[in-house]
Design an enzyme around this catalytic site. Structure first.
Site, PDB file in Angstrom:
ATOM      1  N   TRP A   1       0.695  -0.900  -0.106  1.00  0.00           N
ATOM      2  CA  TRP A   1      -0.421   0.009  -0.493  1.00  0.00           C
ATOM      3  C   TRP A   1       0.622   1.093  -0.097  1.00  0.00           C
ATOM      4  O   TRP A   1       0.877   2.217  -1.030  1.00  0.00           O
ATOM      5  CB  TRP A   1      -1.009   0.706   0.860  1.00  0.00           C
TER       6      TRP A   1
ATOM      7  N   ASP B   1      -1.797   6.962   5.358  1.00  0.00           N
ATOM      8  CA  ASP B   1      -3.138   6.103   5.801  1.00  0.00           C
ATOM      9  C   ASP B   1      -3.183   4.804   6.365  1.00  0.00           C
ATOM     10  O   ASP B   1      -2.553   4.621   7.255  1.00  0.00           O
ATOM     11  CB  ASP B   1      -2.568   5.039   3.702  1.00  0.00           C
TER      12      ASP B   1
ATOM     13  N   LYS C   1     -12.113  -1.613   6.712  1.00  0.00           N
ATOM     14  CA  LYS C   1     -11.196  -2.495   7.395  1.00  0.00           C
ATOM     15  C   LYS C   1     -12.271  -3.021   8.571  1.00  0.00           C
ATOM     16  O   LYS C   1     -12.215  -3.289   9.459  1.00  0.00           O
ATOM     17  CB  LYS C   1     -10.152  -1.688   7.507  1.00  0.00           C
TER      18      LYS C   1
HETATM   19  C1  PLP Z   1      -7.348  -1.949   1.861  1.00  0.00           C
HETATM   20  C2  PLP Z   1      -6.260  -0.898   2.010  1.00  0.00           C
HETATM   21  C3  PLP Z   1      -6.000  -0.253   1.113  1.00  0.00           C
HETATM   22  C4  PLP Z   1      -7.369  -0.192  -0.644  1.00  0.00           C
HETATM   23  O1  PLP Z   1      -8.488   0.522   0.050  1.00  0.00           O
HETATM   24  P1  PLP Z   1      -9.216   0.815  -0.885  1.00  0.00           P
HETATM   25  O2  PLP Z   1     -10.385   1.309  -0.147  1.00  0.00           O
HETATM   26  O3  PLP Z   1      -9.642  -0.624  -1.340  1.00  0.00           O
HETATM   27  O4  PLP Z   1      -9.016   1.610  -1.943  1.00  0.00           O
HETATM   28  C5  PLP Z   1      -5.225   0.727   1.350  1.00  0.00           C
HETATM   29  N1  PLP Z   1      -4.992   1.339   2.107  1.00  0.00           N
HETATM   30  C6  PLP Z   1      -4.508   0.153   2.926  1.00  0.00           C
HETATM   31  C7  PLP Z   1      -3.848   0.133   4.756  1.00  0.00           C
HETATM   32  C8  PLP Z   1      -5.214  -0.551   3.442  1.00  0.00           C
HETATM   33  O5  PLP Z   1      -5.084  -1.560   4.034  1.00  0.00           O
END
Ligand code: PLP
Length: 361
Positions: A102, A172, A196
């Site tokens: 990511w 993020d 999540k």
């Molecule tokens: C799941 C995830 C993403 C991607 O998220 P989307 O909503 O599918 O774009 C990005 N960063 C992290 C840390 C994730 O766990």
């Protein structure tokens, strides 16, 4: 099927009381005779939900004044481009701490808009840990330092979030937002897909320093501008009404059970229950993450053979312990123990792991 424990990485488990609440008021939201999905996003009912969700996030994370909370679309993946599109320019540099797939994607997003600098990367170590602070080499004057607080795929986490003096952070936090308290003040911006730890797929939470809203270049299109979304209280266009509603219910649930401090304690206990089995297994279970980088949200490990991993996941499923397959890019086993996973679920998995080793080890 009776009791199922859902260890999926995302979309992921939601608190049972939240699902029951939704079921209860699905056909008739607050006596209106309609579901929340069928109402105007500018109805007083829905606008109250957006305001409540913003207030709850601020309260639960003790967000200092001078920040806004936005509810956007496009997932964390859109944020990979939107952050640099709004704040990076061709003359400036943004620093990235690369700790997994990511963060690599976040970096790729930034490369389109300006200069980037990899301030640290643990790729050479198969992303088994996050960087040591002594190994982080910042550029001279980064616009921001970007990090991924929890690496969902590898199962590593910044157990202590780093800070770099006056250099603002951008993060993020998709897979660990609201799993623990932390100091928001060093952050210019935080983003997280809800699916999540916070709600269903379809809404992305952004916490942004108000001061930054004035910096967005004129060339950025409306839907991709943080300032436009902030000015319109996340109602610039039709927002994802249902995901925002569910997220608000999850936030209420979290507040009722005692907030970020309480959930952090629970998350520590839950993860420890499973890591303990890994550590006691004489190498039958091999954790991917180094100890001081172990994630409390995604617990990743291998078994002696891929065959055993398959059997492990499928027999678990037959017993109501689901979602244990590792990410397609790394394989192995991954147990995601987000906020909504009860301790009993982790205890059931720990017991299953012991039993599996005893009979198949
Ligand atoms: C799941 C995830 C993403 C991607 O998220 P989307 O909503 O599918 O774009 C990005 N960063 C992290 C840390 C994730 O766990």
């Amino acid at each position: 099927m009776s009791q199922v424990y859902n260890f999926n990485a995302g979309p992921a488990i939601l608190p049972r009381p939240v699902l029951e609440h939704i079921q209860h008021e699905l056909l008739d939201y607050e006596g209106r005779g309609l579901s929340i999905m069928e109402m105007s996003h500018r109805s007083k009912e829905f606008m109250a939900l957006v305001a409540e969700a913003e207030a709850l996030i601020k309260e639960l994370l003790a967000v200092p004044s001078g920040y806004r909370v936005l509810f956007l679309q496009g997932g964390a993946s859109t944020q990979f481009a939107m952050v640099p599109m709004n704040f990076l320019s061709s003359e400036r540099t943004a620093d990235y701490l690369v700790t997994g797939v990511w963060s690599e994607k976040a970096l790729e997003g930034a490369n389109l808009f300006g200069k980037t600098h990899i301030a640290a990367s643990t790729k050479a170590e198969q992303y088994r840990r996050v960087p040591r602070l002594a190994d982080v080499k910042l550029s001279d004057n980064p616009v921001y330092v970007h990090l991924t607080s929890n690496n969902t795929i590898y199962g590593t986490q910044w157990r202590t979030l780093p800070m770099f003096g006056d250099h603002p952070l951008a993060a993020d936090m998709s897979s660990d937002i609201l799993s623990r308290p932390f100091d928001v003040a060093p952050y210019g911006l935080i983003y997280a897909g809800a699916q999540k730890n916070l709600g269903p797929a379809g809404v992305t939470i952004v916490i942004i320093r108000e001061e930054w809203l004035a910096r967005v270049p004129k060339t950025v299109p409306s839907m991709l501008r943080y300032d436009i979304h902030a000015k319109n209280d996340s109602l610039y266009n039709t927002p994802p009404v249902f995901p925002i509603y569910v997220t608000c219910l999850v936030l209420r649930w979290l507040q009722e059970l005692g907030g970020a401090e309480e959930i952090a304690l629970r998350n520590e206990t839950k993860a420890a229950t499973i890591y303990h089995v890994i550590d006691e297994s004489d190498g039958f279970y091999r954790g991917h993450a180094e100890r001081d980088s172990r994630s409390l949200m995604n617990i990743t490990f291998r078994l002696p053979t891929e065959e055993q991993e398959k059997t492990f996941a499928s027999q678990a499923k037959a017993q109501g312990i689901v979602g244990l397959e590792g990410h397609r890019s790394v394989g192995g086993i991954r147990a995601s123990t987000y906020n909504a996973m009860p301790l009993e679920g982790c205890a059931a998995l720990a017991e299953y792991m012991r039993e599996f080793q005893r009979t198949q080890g």
